[in-house]
Scaffold this motif. Structure first.
Motif, PDB file in Angstrom:
ATOM      1  N   SER A 157      57.693  19.708  67.821  1.00 41.54           N
ATOM      2  CA  SER A 157      58.163  20.808  67.297  1.00 41.54           C
ATOM      3  C   SER A 157      58.669  21.671  68.522  1.00 41.54           C
ATOM      4  O   SER A 157      59.371  22.414  68.568  1.00 41.54           O
ATOM      5  N   LYS A 161      61.959  23.758  68.986  1.00 42.75           N
ATOM      6  CA  LYS A 161      62.026  25.173  69.073  1.00 42.75           C
ATOM      7  C   LYS A 161      62.786  25.613  70.492  1.00 42.75           C
ATOM      8  O   LYS A 161      63.322  26.673  70.567  1.00 42.75           O
ATOM      9  N   VAL A 264      63.248  33.607  71.940  1.00 39.28           N
ATOM     10  CA  VAL A 264      63.623  33.566  70.772  1.00 39.28           C
ATOM     11  C   VAL A 264      64.818  34.765  70.486  1.00 39.28           C
ATOM     12  O   VAL A 264      64.449  36.044  70.878  1.00 39.28           O
TER      13      VAL A 264
END
Length: 298
Positions: A157, A161, A264
């Protein structure tokens, strides 16, 4: 009382408009291949690749100290640093497209083709933007390939990401890179030589933000502090360099989120970059076009 539609300055016909559009496309294509074939362009690409060499040596050194799952996230995480360098590449291509035309006195030959100054200027910006993005993506892909050669590829993951953060950062930076091309076009048209246009463009990128910091620390003036936290003058520093974006005022505080290996890009940051890039593009294109239309071509 109307002018003849087939005479210069007469009424526009669909065929005439289509012909001008085809000329513009042909001119953009010719400009693109002219710059690609120049030895100076390949020297520039070689120089940019050399600049990435110290970053590439970091992968084999760090991969010895990281777990397998973590190592695979290192290349896309480190590749995000390229977004801070990209606005400086713009100079090379606006120089080739615009400044060199003034230097070698070839603009008059370009205008003889029948294109208006507006179409020539817009074509120059399109060519500069295409070459900037092409160079950026080429170096980015080569960098990622070499990085994964040392660090491997994982399906965990964290790996996905990290790549999601890289793609989000790339998408949010496109409007600002387009804005950088348009701003550089202003200085390329304003001066006939590369050195003064380069100094002005780099000053635009580098000076306003630290200058606002310095003035605020000296005076403590609140409206300067508002400009300091709203990177309206130099958006490239905050958004492209992965620094926190803090917008105070009507929107509260919007800040980039980082989770160790990846950034992000929130919807607020994406919209902020889109709006800010649109503002710069919509202001700088008319200014550059105004200068270009009124400048003597010899």
């Amino acid at each position: 009382g109307n002018r003849h539609p087939y005479r210069p300055g007469g009424l526009q016909t669909p065929g005439n408009t289509l012909e001008r559009r085809d000329k513009m496309k042909a001119y953009i294509k010719a400009e693109f291949f002219r710059i690609i074939k120049r030895p100076g362009t390949w020297k520039l690409l070689l120089f940019l690749f050399i600049l990435t060499t110290p970053m590439l040596t970091w992968f084999p050194a760090m991969s010895l100290f990281k777990a397998a799952g973590t190592r695979s996230a290192m290349p896309p995480s480190a590749a995000s640093m390229f977004f801070g360098i990209a606005p400086f590449w713009v100079l090379a291509f606006t120089k080739s497209c615009i400044t060199d035309e003034y230097k070698f006195h070839t603009f008059k030959n370009t205008l003889v083709m029948g294109l208006s100054r507006k179409k020539v200027y817009v074509s120059k910006l399109i060519t500069s933007a295409a070459l900037t993005f092409g160079t950026f993506l080429t170096i980015l892909l080569v960098y990622l390939a070499i990085g994964h050669l040392f660090c491997g590829i994982s399906g965990n993951s964290l790996f996905f990401k990290t790549y999601a953060g890289l793609l989000g950062q790339m998408a949010s930076s496109i409007p600002l890179l387009m804005a950088a091309v348009c701003v550089s076009g202003i200085f390329a048209c304003l001066f006939n030589h590369f050195i003064p246009s380069m100094i002005c463009y780099l000053s635009f990128l580098v000076l306003p933000y630290p200058l606002l910091q310095f003035i605020y620390y000296l005076t403590g003036t609140q409206w300067i502090r508002a400009l300091y936290y709203l990177p309206l003058i130099t958006p490239f520093h905050k958004v492209l360099l992965n620094q926190p974006v803090e917008i105070e005022g009507l929107f509260g505080v919007i800040q980039t989120q980082s989770d160790n290996f990846y950034i992000v890009i929130t919807p607020e940051i994406f919209m902020y970059s889109l709006i800010l890039g649109f503002i710069y593009i919509s202001i700088s294109i008319p200014i550059g076009l105004y200068i270009f239309k009124r400048k003597d071509i010899c």
